[in-house]
Design a protein around this motif. Sequence first.
Motif, PDB file in Angstrom:
ATOM      1  N   ARG A 155       0.644  60.175  58.536  1.00  0.00           N
ATOM      2  CA  ARG A 155       2.032  60.342  58.980  1.00  0.00           C
ATOM      3  C   ARG A 155       2.999  59.727  57.975  1.00  0.00           C
ATOM      4  N   ARG A 156       4.057  60.453  57.687  1.00  0.00           N
ATOM      5  CA  ARG A 156       5.076  59.993  56.748  1.00  0.00           C
ATOM      6  C   ARG A 156       5.660  58.642  57.189  1.00  0.00           C
ATOM      7  N   ALA A 203      -5.031  53.424  57.335  1.00  0.00           N
ATOM      8  CA  ALA A 203      -6.215  52.801  56.741  1.00  0.00           C
ATOM      9  C   ALA A 203      -7.426  53.696  56.911  1.00  0.00           C
ATOM     10  N   LEU A 204      -8.195  53.833  55.844  1.00  0.00           N
ATOM     11  CA  LEU A 204      -9.449  54.573  55.854  1.00  0.00           C
ATOM     12  C   LEU A 204     -10.549  53.539  55.696  1.00  0.00           C
ATOM     13  N   ASP A 250      -0.908  51.240  60.972  1.00  0.00           N
ATOM     14  CA  ASP A 250      -0.448  51.959  62.157  1.00  0.00           C
ATOM     15  C   ASP A 250      -1.579  52.816  62.727  1.00  0.00           C
ATOM     16  N   THR A 251      -2.328  53.439  61.824  1.00  0.00           N
ATOM     17  CA  THR A 251      -3.444  54.311  62.214  1.00  0.00           C
ATOM     18  C   THR A 251      -4.657  53.956  61.372  1.00  0.00           C
ATOM     19  N   ILE A 252      -5.822  53.936  62.009  1.00  0.00           N
ATOM     20  CA  ILE A 252      -7.079  53.649  61.315  1.00  0.00           C
ATOM     21  C   ILE A 252      -8.013  54.835  61.522  1.00  0.00           C
ATOM     22  N   GLY A 297      -7.314  56.159  65.358  1.00  0.00           N
ATOM     23  CA  GLY A 297      -6.308  55.689  66.296  1.00  0.00           C
ATOM     24  C   GLY A 297      -5.787  54.334  65.878  1.00  0.00           C
ATOM     25  N   PRO A 298      -4.993  53.687  66.743  1.00  0.00           N
ATOM     26  CA  PRO A 298      -4.517  52.340  66.442  1.00  0.00           C
ATOM     27  C   PRO A 298      -5.662  51.330  66.531  1.00  0.00           C
TER      28      PRO A 298
END
Length: 259
Positions: A32-33, A38-39, A218-220, A232-233
């Motif tokens: 998301r912009r 995180a990967l 924000d997202t993993i 998700g978070p």
Amino acid sequence: MSDMADYILETHDLTKEFKGFVAVNRVNLKVRRGSIHALIGPNGAGKTTCFNLLTKFLTPTTGRIVYDGIDITRETSAHIARRGVIRSFQISAVFPHLTVLENVRVALQRQLGTSFHFWRPERSLDALNDRAMELLAAVDLDKYAGLTAVELSYGRKRALEIATTLAMEPKLMLLDEPTQGMGLEDVDRIKQLIKRVAADRTVLMVEHNMSVVASPADTITVLARGATLAEGPYAEVSKNPAVIEAYMGSANVELKGAH
């Protein structure tokens, strides 16, 4: 805002095979912009291969990569860098015998397109000093501007690398295990720094340690055996039984101290 406009980077069934071994298996990623994404995954999960596909150091076997609405699957790493996709590396990549200020000036000079104008007098770069000092202040290195990079601690070298990456004015900043090899104090400093520099850009970071991404991300997206295991978070992903199993219990220990 359309769904496409919400995401700066997307992959569609991204796959990479090496002589029959599937390292990345139909990964669908949406970054998301304006977010920190995180990967993560245990060793051998495929996250580094995935990162190398996204930064065009590898070409996918099948699947597509879309950046800012443009299919970049077949573009080179140099092309996507010009589009604003800038990567920092797992191992610190600074010029050790230049000063901290000079390191950032070199990066700014590359942005100006005068990198190979060796005949220009050095004082022609002085115009870049103000911007270089702004970038150093952003990563808490302004007071070290006159030191040679080799004199910095490991954590501060990584902060300098982030400053040089910022000098390239990334729209999408890719960080490859930015805290690897650091002590706790440096890890905390870099986590805060990532949150700060992400204020007006998108950050995608690869990490193996979930506790590092707990607060900034924000997202993993969790990879295991080349495929997406969970997304998700942090609060949601960290409680996922499949994620805990993939980490073979080690994540459980890391997560307790992550808040």
